[in-house]
Design a protein around this motif. Structure first.
Motif, PDB file in Angstrom:
ATOM      1  N   ASN A   1       0.818  -1.210   0.000  1.00  0.00           N
ATOM      2  CA  ASN A   1       0.000   0.000   0.000  1.00  0.00           C
ATOM      3  C   ASN A   1       0.849   1.256   0.000  1.00  0.00           C
ATOM      4  O   ASN A   1       0.620   2.199  -0.763  1.00  0.00           O
ATOM      5  N   VAL A   2       1.841   1.268   0.888  1.00  0.00           N
ATOM      6  CA  VAL A   2       2.678   2.460   1.049  1.00  0.00           C
ATOM      7  C   VAL A   2       3.613   2.659  -0.140  1.00  0.00           C
ATOM      8  O   VAL A   2       3.843   3.793  -0.582  1.00  0.00           O
ATOM      9  N   LEU A   3       4.136   1.574  -0.697  1.00  0.00           N
ATOM     10  CA  LEU A   3       5.171   1.691  -1.715  1.00  0.00           C
ATOM     11  C   LEU A   3       4.635   1.910  -3.123  1.00  0.00           C
ATOM     12  O   LEU A   3       5.376   2.380  -3.997  1.00  0.00           O
ATOM     13  N   MET A   4       3.371   1.592  -3.388  1.00  0.00           N
ATOM     14  CA  MET A   4       2.848   1.798  -4.734  1.00  0.00           C
ATOM     15  C   MET A   4       2.917   3.262  -5.189  1.00  0.00           C
ATOM     16  O   MET A   4       3.366   3.549  -6.299  1.00  0.00           O
ATOM     17  N   PRO A   5       2.505   4.258  -4.364  1.00  0.00           N
ATOM     18  CA  PRO A   5       2.672   5.646  -4.800  1.00  0.00           C
ATOM     19  C   PRO A   5       4.129   6.035  -5.027  1.00  0.00           C
ATOM     20  O   PRO A   5       4.434   6.864  -5.887  1.00  0.00           O
ATOM     21  N   VAL A   6       5.037   5.428  -4.260  1.00  0.00           N
ATOM     22  CA  VAL A   6       6.465   5.728  -4.432  1.00  0.00           C
ATOM     23  C   VAL A   6       6.957   5.190  -5.773  1.00  0.00           C
ATOM     24  O   VAL A   6       7.691   5.865  -6.505  1.00  0.00           O
ATOM     25  N   ILE A   7       6.565   3.972  -6.114  1.00  0.00           N
ATOM     26  CA  ILE A   7       6.959   3.380  -7.397  1.00  0.00           C
ATOM     27  C   ILE A   7       6.412   4.215  -8.552  1.00  0.00           C
ATOM     28  O   ILE A   7       7.120   4.489  -9.534  1.00  0.00           O
ATOM     29  N   VAL A   8       5.157   4.635  -8.439  1.00  0.00           N
ATOM     30  CA  VAL A   8       4.569   5.477  -9.491  1.00  0.00           C
ATOM     31  C   VAL A   8       5.346   6.776  -9.628  1.00  0.00           C
ATOM     32  O   VAL A   8       5.663   7.222 -10.738  1.00  0.00           O
ATOM     33  N   LYS A   9       5.671   7.414  -8.516  1.00  0.00           N
ATOM     34  CA  LYS A   9       6.375   8.704  -8.552  1.00  0.00           C
ATOM     35  C   LYS A   9       7.779   8.544  -9.133  1.00  0.00           C
ATOM     36  O   LYS A   9       8.240   9.392  -9.897  1.00  0.00           O
ATOM     37  N   ARG A  10       8.469   7.459  -8.793  1.00  0.00           N
ATOM     38  CA  ARG A  10       9.844   7.276  -9.264  1.00  0.00           C
ATOM     39  C   ARG A  10       9.904   6.854 -10.724  1.00  0.00           C
ATOM     40  O   ARG A  10      10.756   7.328 -11.477  1.00  0.00           O
ATOM     41  N   TRP A  11       9.012   5.956 -11.136  1.00  0.00           N
ATOM     42  CA  TRP A  11       9.114   5.407 -12.486  1.00  0.00           C
ATOM     43  C   TRP A  11       8.306   6.203 -13.509  1.00  0.00           C
ATOM     44  O   TRP A  11       8.651   6.240 -14.683  1.00  0.00           O
ATOM     45  N   PHE A  12       7.228   6.841 -13.049  1.00  0.00           N
ATOM     46  CA  PHE A  12       6.362   7.595 -13.959  1.00  0.00           C
ATOM     47  C   PHE A  12       6.091   8.991 -13.396  1.00  0.00           C
ATOM     48  O   PHE A  12       4.934   9.355 -13.158  1.00  0.00           O
ATOM     49  N   PRO A  13       7.110   9.806 -13.158  1.00  0.00           N
ATOM     50  CA  PRO A  13       6.903  11.103 -12.513  1.00  0.00           C
ATOM     51  C   PRO A  13       6.070  12.070 -13.343  1.00  0.00           C
ATOM     52  O   PRO A  13       5.485  13.002 -12.800  1.00  0.00           O
TER      53      PRO A  13
END
Length: 445
Positions: free
Chosen positions: A149-161
């Motif tokens: 839950n917590v890491l999905m927004p981080v992955i989106v921000k890093r890979w698809f900013p």
């Protein structure tokens, strides 16, 4: 890192990365080739979708069979209320660990381990043989959900900013689809498997096993933003690296927006877990057949599939997300009023309205990505908002179970649900203001 974001458009200023070794430099150069970048991007998207599909079936499958689980394990209404409070408790306790685990082992490794934990918990819990064993195995599955839950927004921000809105929408849409599918299919699948509620719950472990697979190559692909442990992201398209030095943590608790977003997240989670845990039972107590009650819960969840894609894209185009918060809140008020006055007579309408209201979740995820400028800021804000929010949401489902048992009906619980909509709208409007946690934290020093 200097990243300037306006809606879905991102302008990036790149400075030369600091290499720890010649091997790292060669590996990163290989990963930046168009062919490698293309397959990795596709793999990340597949991983995001499969992960999102697994983030709610553990909850909605048990909600659809709550009466059978209670009878099989001898649960009282209060203990069943405790069961519906376990998800937010686990999300609060384990979600806060996610950024630290990701820095130590890498994003992809932690998400893969999370999917493995979900599968293990779902296989074990139906056959634990006691209420305590059922709760412990459920907690194992929820631990995997919490870190993901917590890491999905981080992955989106890093890979698809430059595509935060659209990728958050895709992730939220898949999450809603998994939620609705488990709600609708659990009862029919249980019947097809001979009426065993244990088999009907355990079958969802297979979906979690599949979701482990796309993350494994990303764990092995050194130098990517998903495999990096304790380092800044590698300089792939749309990201910037000024070195391996990790930025200093924000004083996130000094940001009013962070607190508003955390409370908004907590109140929308309260409504969501009450709905997932109790809505089918509300309809069954009103005389609706079990299969139809499961379908009604599925309708509520499936509303998030199209809206979870539309709302994040709309939110990123608005300077203030308050109007969306208000619209969702009004739908919630109308749905609860219907459940109170005519739960069976207008069941399909109330299910639709509450499904729209529950789309506060993808809106909250989108605001997490919008209220911070950097990937590190998003990681801290995501962990803070979700962990604090889930702590806030813990008493809600438990209180509903207690009120239901001691009042002998659903009037008081539904009144509680409607009353919680008022502060949810207020803090949601505050969280929707156009500002960032970095600026607020800096201003209070």
């Amino acid at each position: 890192m200097m990243v300037f974001m306006n809606g879905e458009e991102t302008r990036t200023i790149t400075s030369p990365p600091v290499r720890s070794s010649a091997r790292d430099a060669d590996a990163d150069a290989d990963l930046r080739t168009p062919r490698t970048r293309a397959w990795m991007t596709r793999l990340v998207i597949v991983g995001i979708v499969l992960t999102a599909l697994n983030l709610r079936p553990a909850i909605t499958s048990s909600g659809a069979l709550l009466e059978e689980v209670r009878d099989g394990l001898g649960m009282s209404g209060s203990v069943a209320g405790l069961l519906t409070s376990v998800p937010p408790l686990c999300f609060a306790l384990f979600g806060v660990m996610a950024p630290r685990l990701a820095r130590r082992f890498g994003l992809a490794a932690v998400v893969a381990a999370g999917m493995l934990a979900i599968g293990t918990g779902l296989v074990v819990r139906p056959f634990a043989g006691s209420t305590a064993g059922f709760l412990v195995a459920t907690a194992v599955a929820l631990m995997g959900i919490a870190v993901s839950n917590v890491l999905m927004p981080v992955i989106v921000k890093r890979w698809f900013p430059d595509r935060v809105g659209s990728m958050t929408g895709l992730y939220s849409m898949a999450l809603a689809l998994g939620t609705a599918t488990a709600a609708a299919a659990t009862v029919p699948v249980t019947r097809a498997l001979g009426g065993s509620w244990q088999a009907g719950l355990a079958v969802w472990a297979a979906l979690a096993a599949v979701a482990v697979l796309p993350w494994l190559p990303l764990v092995r692909a050194k130098g990517t933003p998903l495999s990096a442990a304790g380092t800044a992201p590698a300089p792939v398209a749309g990201t910037v690296t000024e070195g391996r030095q990790e930025p200093a943590p924000l004083r996130i608790t000094r940001s009013r927006t962070a607190w508003a977003l955390a409370v908004f997240f907590g109140l929308q989670a309260t409504a969501a877990y009450i709905t997932m845990g109790w809505m089918a039972q509300i309809f069954r107590d009103a005389g609706v057949p079990a299969g139809t009650a499961g379908l009604l819960l599925a309708v509520t969840m499936v509303m998030g599939v199209p809206l979870a894609f539309v709302i994040p894209r709309l939110a990123t185009r608005l300077p203030h997300q308050g109007p969306i918060v208000i619209a969702l809140g009004l739908c919630g008020f109308a749905g609860y009023a219907g459940l109170y006055l005519a739960p069976a007579g207008g069941a399909w309408a109330w299910a639709l309205l509450l499904g729209i209201s529950n789309c506060a979740f993808p809106l909250a995820l989108t605001m997490v990505g919008m209220r911070a400028r950097t990937g590190a800021g998003v990681a801290q804000l995501s962990a803070f908002a979700q962990s604090t929010g889930y702590l806030i949401s813990i008493p809600g489902p438990l209180l509903v179970g207690v009120l239901y048992q001691h009042s002998g009906g659903w009037g008081l619980p539904i009144a509680l649900m409607a009353g919680l909509m008022v502060p949810q709208v207020v803090v949601g409007v505050l969280a929707g203001r156009d500002r960032t946690v970095e600026d607020e934290a800096a201003a209070t020093r």
